[in-house]
Design a protein around this motif. Sequence first.
Motif, PDB file in Angstrom:
ATOM      1  N   GLU A  89     -57.223 -29.532 -74.287  1.00 22.45           N
ATOM      2  CA  GLU A  89     -57.216 -29.685 -75.704  1.00 22.45           C
ATOM      3  C   GLU A  89     -56.974 -30.923 -76.046  1.00 22.45           C
ATOM      4  O   GLU A  89     -55.863 -31.355 -75.292  1.00 22.45           O
ATOM      5  N   ILE A  90     -57.380 -31.577 -77.201  1.00 25.24           N
ATOM      6  CA  ILE A  90     -56.889 -32.642 -77.789  1.00 25.24           C
ATOM      7  C   ILE A  90     -56.265 -32.288 -78.862  1.00 25.24           C
ATOM      8  O   ILE A  90     -56.745 -31.200 -79.723  1.00 25.24           O
ATOM      9  N   GLU A  91     -54.890 -32.448 -79.035  1.00 22.27           N
ATOM     10  CA  GLU A  91     -54.141 -32.273 -80.389  1.00 22.27           C
ATOM     11  C   GLU A  91     -54.235 -33.248 -81.508  1.00 22.27           C
ATOM     12  O   GLU A  91     -53.726 -34.537 -80.957  1.00 22.27           O
ATOM     13  N   GLY A  92     -54.309 -33.235 -82.709  1.00 20.50           N
ATOM     14  CA  GLY A  92     -54.058 -34.287 -83.635  1.00 20.50           C
ATOM     15  C   GLY A  92     -53.086 -33.497 -84.682  1.00 20.50           C
ATOM     16  O   GLY A  92     -53.043 -32.187 -85.144  1.00 20.50           O
ATOM     17  N   VAL A  93     -52.217 -34.244 -84.819  1.00 26.79           N
ATOM     18  CA  VAL A  93     -50.936 -33.877 -85.604  1.00 26.79           C
ATOM     19  C   VAL A  93     -50.634 -35.017 -86.781  1.00 26.79           C
ATOM     20  O   VAL A  93     -50.776 -36.122 -86.448  1.00 26.79           O
ATOM     21  N   THR A  94     -50.603 -34.536 -87.916  1.00 26.18           N
ATOM     22  CA  THR A  94     -50.506 -35.336 -89.189  1.00 26.18           C
ATOM     23  C   THR A  94     -49.242 -35.773 -89.556  1.00 26.18           C
ATOM     24  O   THR A  94     -48.217 -35.022 -88.658  1.00 26.18           O
ATOM     25  N   ALA A  95     -48.725 -36.659 -90.359  1.00 28.16           N
ATOM     26  CA  ALA A  95     -47.473 -36.886 -90.649  1.00 28.16           C
ATOM     27  C   ALA A  95     -46.653 -35.795 -91.211  1.00 28.16           C
ATOM     28  O   ALA A  95     -45.391 -36.057 -90.997  1.00 28.16           O
ATOM     29  N   ASN A  96     -47.208 -35.094 -91.957  1.00 30.27           N
ATOM     30  CA  ASN A  96     -46.420 -34.095 -92.252  1.00 30.27           C
ATOM     31  C   ASN A  96     -46.507 -32.556 -91.541  1.00 30.27           C
ATOM     32  O   ASN A  96     -46.192 -31.523 -91.991  1.00 30.27           O
ATOM     33  N   GLY A  97     -46.768 -32.701 -89.986  1.00 27.17           N
ATOM     34  CA  GLY A  97     -46.829 -31.784 -89.294  1.00 27.17           C
ATOM     35  C   GLY A  97     -47.965 -30.816 -89.061  1.00 27.17           C
ATOM     36  O   GLY A  97     -47.943 -29.582 -88.333  1.00 27.17           O
ATOM     37  N   ILE A  98     -49.074 -30.995 -89.760  1.00 20.06           N
ATOM     38  CA  ILE A  98     -50.394 -30.152 -89.767  1.00 20.06           C
ATOM     39  C   ILE A  98     -50.765 -30.616 -88.282  1.00 20.06           C
ATOM     40  O   ILE A  98     -51.063 -31.539 -87.813  1.00 20.06           O
ATOM     41  N   VAL A  99     -51.167 -29.395 -87.456  1.00 20.96           N
ATOM     42  CA  VAL A  99     -51.573 -29.498 -86.116  1.00 20.96           C
ATOM     43  C   VAL A  99     -53.249 -28.995 -86.240  1.00 20.96           C
ATOM     44  O   VAL A  99     -53.454 -27.830 -86.369  1.00 20.96           O
ATOM     45  N   VAL A 100     -54.108 -29.685 -85.488  1.00 18.31           N
ATOM     46  CA  VAL A 100     -55.487 -29.322 -85.161  1.00 18.31           C
ATOM     47  C   VAL A 100     -55.497 -29.427 -83.667  1.00 18.31           C
ATOM     48  O   VAL A 100     -55.142 -30.393 -83.082  1.00 18.31           O
ATOM     49  N   LYS A 101     -56.442 -28.552 -83.224  1.00 20.74           N
ATOM     50  CA  LYS A 101     -56.586 -28.533 -81.705  1.00 20.74           C
ATOM     51  C   LYS A 101     -58.063 -28.457 -81.549  1.00 20.74           C
ATOM     52  O   LYS A 101     -58.804 -27.898 -82.148  1.00 20.74           O
ATOM     53  N   LEU A 102     -58.559 -29.667 -80.576  1.00 17.07           N
ATOM     54  CA  LEU A 102     -60.105 -29.437 -80.169  1.00 17.07           C
ATOM     55  C   LEU A 102     -60.224 -29.127 -78.750  1.00 17.07           C
ATOM     56  O   LEU A 102     -59.524 -29.886 -77.689  1.00 17.07           O
ATOM     57  N   PRO A 103     -60.966 -28.240 -78.564  1.00 15.67           N
ATOM     58  CA  PRO A 103     -61.318 -27.932 -76.839  1.00 15.67           C
ATOM     59  C   PRO A 103     -62.121 -28.846 -76.462  1.00 15.67           C
ATOM     60  O   PRO A 103     -63.118 -29.390 -77.165  1.00 15.67           O
ATOM     61  N   VAL A 104     -61.753 -29.358 -75.243  1.00 15.03           N
ATOM     62  CA  VAL A 104     -62.662 -30.561 -74.520  1.00 15.03           C
ATOM     63  C   VAL A 104     -63.009 -29.974 -73.171  1.00 15.03           C
ATOM     64  O   VAL A 104     -62.104 -29.684 -72.565  1.00 15.03           O
ATOM     65  N   THR A 105     -64.438 -30.233 -72.923  1.00 10.45           N
ATOM     66  CA  THR A 105     -64.847 -29.763 -71.698  1.00 10.45           C
ATOM     67  C   THR A 105     -65.307 -31.006 -71.083  1.00 10.45           C
ATOM     68  O   THR A 105     -66.061 -31.742 -71.608  1.00 10.45           O
TER      69      THR A 105
END
Length: 81
Positions: A58-74
């Motif tokens: 998974e690639i995780e993106g975290v914003t400056a205010n702590g919002i987390v989004v995860k992207l599955p990668v194959t």
Amino acid sequence: MDKTELTLEVGQSDTLTATVVPENAEDKTVTFTSGNDKVATVTPKQGKVTAVAKGATEIEGVTANGIVVKLPVTVTEPAGG
């Protein structure tokens, strides 16, 4: 992020784009990390994902205010290889 999942062959790369809302947010910084650098790496600020070896992570993106989004990668073996 501009994708909901990502599939790459070993050696391929793709760049993720994160959209921070609201549009007038003070800090639109997003920091990317990989759950497993042995499968796929990602540049922390640019979001360039590079496939290293067959597998899933998974690639995780975290914003400056702590919002987390995860992207599955194959990551797959190159076609014909």
